[in-house]
Design an enzyme around this catalytic site. Structure first.
Site, PDB file in Angstrom:
ATOM      1  N   CYS A 139      23.121  60.996  15.285  1.00  0.00           N
ATOM      2  CA  CYS A 139      22.861  62.368  15.710  1.00  0.00           C
ATOM      3  C   CYS A 139      24.053  63.221  15.304  1.00  0.00           C
ATOM      4  O   CYS A 139      25.201  62.851  15.545  1.00  0.00           O
ATOM      5  CB  CYS A 139      22.667  62.384  17.227  1.00  0.00           C
ATOM      6  N   HIS A 140      23.791  64.358  14.683  1.00  0.00           N
ATOM      7  CA  HIS A 140      24.872  65.231  14.232  1.00  0.00           C
ATOM      8  C   HIS A 140      25.604  65.855  15.419  1.00  0.00           C
ATOM      9  O   HIS A 140      24.959  66.270  16.390  1.00  0.00           O
ATOM     10  CB  HIS A 140      24.310  66.366  13.363  1.00  0.00           C
TER      11      HIS A 140
ATOM     12  N   GLU B 267      19.834  67.353  22.309  1.00  0.00           N
ATOM     13  CA  GLU B 267      20.766  67.904  23.283  1.00  0.00           C
ATOM     14  C   GLU B 267      20.049  68.278  24.576  1.00  0.00           C
ATOM     15  O   GLU B 267      20.547  67.999  25.673  1.00  0.00           O
ATOM     16  CB  GLU B 267      21.497  69.110  22.690  1.00  0.00           C
TER      17      GLU B 267
ATOM     18  N   ASP C 144      22.399  58.879  41.067  1.00  0.00           N
ATOM     19  CA  ASP C 144      23.706  58.376  41.491  1.00  0.00           C
ATOM     20  C   ASP C 144      24.150  58.981  42.814  1.00  0.00           C
ATOM     21  O   ASP C 144      24.655  58.279  43.688  1.00  0.00           O
ATOM     22  CB  ASP C 144      24.749  58.659  40.406  1.00  0.00           C
TER      23      ASP C 144
END
Length: 159
Positions: A78-79, A115, A129
């Protein structure tokens, strides 16, 4: 059927060469849905869950934005992209469902949906979490792309 873009002519992993692509405005929105049990829902004060670790949604928003900015470091091939904007909203939808929307944008030659997906995913994991001390009965039900504009083709989920 189109071929995989991340494989070279010999079938080896390869980063896509975006050098010749035009810069376009790109925006993507991804959604994650987290289902929590009644014990966690009972901890709501206003529009926020308060835990011993702090405000759950506010922390998840920060974690999601931080993750979206690091997507190129997390996903192989991934860039790395310089995000121009990343917004995350979190709200309760339905009895025990929490909806996370992550919208990311930039002007660039590639990407933005990874993203947005990363931001929504890490926000969902952060909710897990921060709430697991109250109950482990938490399900991350779905993470998916809702909409993308710019680049080769636009996409909009039809539900």
């Amino acid at each position: 059927m189109s071929s995989f873009t991340h494989l070279d002519a010999h079938g080896n992993p390869s980063m896509v060469d975006v050098g010749e692509k035009a810069v376009t405005k790109r925006t993507a929105t991804a959604r994650s849905i987290v289902m929590v049990d009644d014990e966690i829902m009972a901890k709501f004060v206003g529009e926020e869950i308060l835990s011993k670790k702090g405000p759950v949604f506010q922390t998840a928003i920060i974690a999601g934005v931080m993750a979206a900015k690091k997507t190129g470091e997390l996903i192989p091939l991934c860039h790395p992209l310089g995000l121009e904007n990343c917004q995350i909203s979190i709200k309760v939808t339905g009895k025990n469902d929490i909806e996370i929307l992550c919208t990311a944008s930039l002007s660039g030659k590639t990407g933005i949906e990874m993203e947005a997906l990363t931001g929504a995913s890490v926000a969902a994991l952060t909710i897990y979490d921060m709430c697991k001390a109250m109950s482990h009965n938490i399900i991350i039900k779905e993470t998916r792309l809702i909409e993308k504009t710019g680049g080769k083709k636009d996409f909009k989920l039809s539900e």
